[in-house]
Design a protein around this motif. Sequence first.
Motif, mmCIF file in Angstrom:
data_model
loop_
_atom_site.group_PDB
_atom_site.id
_atom_site.type_symbol
_atom_site.label_atom_id
_atom_site.label_comp_id
_atom_site.label_asym_id
_atom_site.label_seq_id
_atom_site.Cartn_x
_atom_site.Cartn_y
_atom_site.Cartn_z
ATOM 1 N N GLN A 36 -48.364 78.726 -57.357
ATOM 2 C CA GLN A 36 -48.565 77.093 -57.162
ATOM 3 C C GLN A 36 -47.552 76.550 -55.818
ATOM 4 O O GLN A 36 -48.199 75.748 -55.248
ATOM 5 C CB GLN A 36 -48.245 76.260 -58.289
ATOM 6 N N ALA A 40 -48.791 75.245 -52.201
ATOM 7 C CA ALA A 40 -48.174 73.908 -51.626
ATOM 8 C C ALA A 40 -47.627 74.219 -50.476
ATOM 9 O O ALA A 40 -47.683 73.173 -49.413
ATOM 10 C CB ALA A 40 -47.481 73.267 -52.683
ATOM 11 N N TYR A 82 -48.452 55.905 -52.077
ATOM 12 C CA TYR A 82 -48.207 56.861 -53.244
ATOM 13 C C TYR A 82 -46.371 56.682 -53.239
ATOM 14 O O TYR A 82 -46.022 56.545 -52.336
ATOM 15 C CB TYR A 82 -48.467 58.294 -53.017
ATOM 16 N N SER A 84 -43.232 59.076 -54.919
ATOM 17 C CA SER A 84 -42.946 60.395 -55.606
ATOM 18 C C SER A 84 -41.579 60.405 -55.736
ATOM 19 O O SER A 84 -40.597 59.850 -54.999
ATOM 20 C CB SER A 84 -43.452 61.556 -54.727
ATOM 21 N N GLN A 86 -40.468 63.939 -56.433
ATOM 22 C CA GLN A 86 -40.217 65.251 -56.239
ATOM 23 C C GLN A 86 -39.614 65.728 -54.973
ATOM 24 O O GLN A 86 -40.154 65.526 -53.796
ATOM 25 C CB GLN A 86 -41.603 65.901 -56.352
ATOM 26 N N PRO A 89 -41.220 71.833 -53.850
ATOM 27 C CA PRO A 89 -43.028 72.026 -54.495
ATOM 28 C C PRO A 89 -42.712 73.203 -55.851
ATOM 29 O O PRO A 89 -43.256 74.055 -55.825
ATOM 30 C CB PRO A 89 -43.427 72.796 -53.384
ATOM 31 N N THR A 91 -42.943 73.058 -60.460
ATOM 32 C CA THR A 91 -43.096 72.262 -61.636
ATOM 33 C C THR A 91 -41.951 71.836 -62.349
ATOM 34 O O THR A 91 -41.910 71.092 -63.307
ATOM 35 C CB THR A 91 -44.139 73.227 -62.470
ATOM 36 N N ASP A 123 -53.983 67.563 -53.748
ATOM 37 C CA ASP A 123 -53.394 66.517 -54.809
ATOM 38 C C ASP A 123 -52.254 65.667 -54.178
ATOM 39 O O ASP A 123 -51.200 65.808 -54.031
ATOM 40 C CB ASP A 123 -52.357 67.322 -55.807
ATOM 41 N N ASP A 125 -51.114 62.920 -54.655
ATOM 42 C CA ASP A 125 -49.854 61.971 -55.158
ATOM 43 C C ASP A 125 -48.744 62.668 -55.704
ATOM 44 O O ASP A 125 -47.999 62.386 -56.752
ATOM 45 C CB ASP A 125 -50.622 61.244 -56.584
ATOM 46 N N ASP A 126 -49.037 64.118 -55.296
ATOM 47 C CA ASP A 126 -47.939 64.714 -55.436
ATOM 48 C C ASP A 126 -47.009 65.584 -54.449
ATOM 49 O O ASP A 126 -47.293 66.954 -54.088
ATOM 50 C CB ASP A 126 -48.165 66.105 -56.559
ATOM 51 N N PHE A 128 -43.874 66.485 -51.793
ATOM 52 C CA PHE A 128 -42.362 66.841 -51.992
ATOM 53 C C PHE A 128 -41.824 66.758 -50.329
ATOM 54 O O PHE A 128 -42.324 66.577 -49.385
ATOM 55 C CB PHE A 128 -42.377 68.385 -52.276
#
Length: 330
Positions: A36, A40, A82, A84, A86, A89, A91, A123, A125-126, A128
């Motif tokens: 992941q 990213a 948006y 964020s 984060q 990148p 989880t 994605d 809305d996610d 970094f």
Amino acid sequence: MKVSVGITTLHLSQKSALLLLLATGLLGFGGYDYVQQSQAVDNAVAVQATITDSSVDRMDGGRGIDYEPEIQYTYKYQGETYTSEQVFPSTGVRTYSDRSRAESVVESYEPGTTARAYVSPADPDDAFLIRERTPFPLRAITIGGFLSVIGVLAGLGPKNPGQQELRPANEMQSAQHETWVDSHGETLHRLSKQGLGVCFVGFWLSMVALVFGLLNTPGEFGGPPQEIQAELLGPIGLPMLAGFSFWVGMILSLCLYGGWSFAEYQQLRRRLPDPKPPSPFRHPSRLITILGTEDNDLSEYGRRVRRTGWALMIAAGMTAVLVHLLYIAS
């Protein structure tokens, strides 16, 4: 429980099965997070973000104090706005044992300034901020791989190693060449146990003194967390130095005990009836199985193997922890 793997069958105990289950979980999660993060980092597009808040959060956990860089920002992508928090990148949350390292991340993102953020088109809305992989996936994969090797070795080993009965000592001929460890065995045994006990108590007393030193340091617990500059012989530096010395003393005591215990193992091995089984210290599958067996289920020979193996493994683990802490401090 029997598990067929190709041409080999693993004989797994309940402990070994649980260990392999844990290893599989770590390998799976570490591999998933690594993939992941890689996707990213490779596929993300840069956008302009506005920093709305940034700080370093102190996290008190069971293993000690960690610091997490917290940065909140807003950005636009394809006309949509948006928000964020984060930073990397990943989880998972990345924390630091050293506050200054967390502050070095935050200092580049002052509130009200603009910065570059990265957005995955799949994605949006996610987002970094820092385009680099975290070390967590590789650590999880490494630990999972290590645990899986232990589980497999335990499954490959014989069912009941370490249960061989010994011939009476009076039937054995004395060794032709007595080693220095053999002739000073009782002294080494006594010194190793006394040294381990003294260093164990001393280490925890030094940790208590360190806590009192931190409690009496202005600004550390009464206000916002600050990085402490500790003098070597001060109320913080001295307990840390003592704790380091006692930790090294425990390692040396365990090595001393392991050396004495290995000499005892060699003497017991001479009393095994022929044909002698393979040495557990040359066949890891046998050693792992014996380490996971209770003392009551082992013979005198097996108990000596178990105690020798655990002493050396704990010494190796404590040495690895010490090296890791010295690396972080440097």
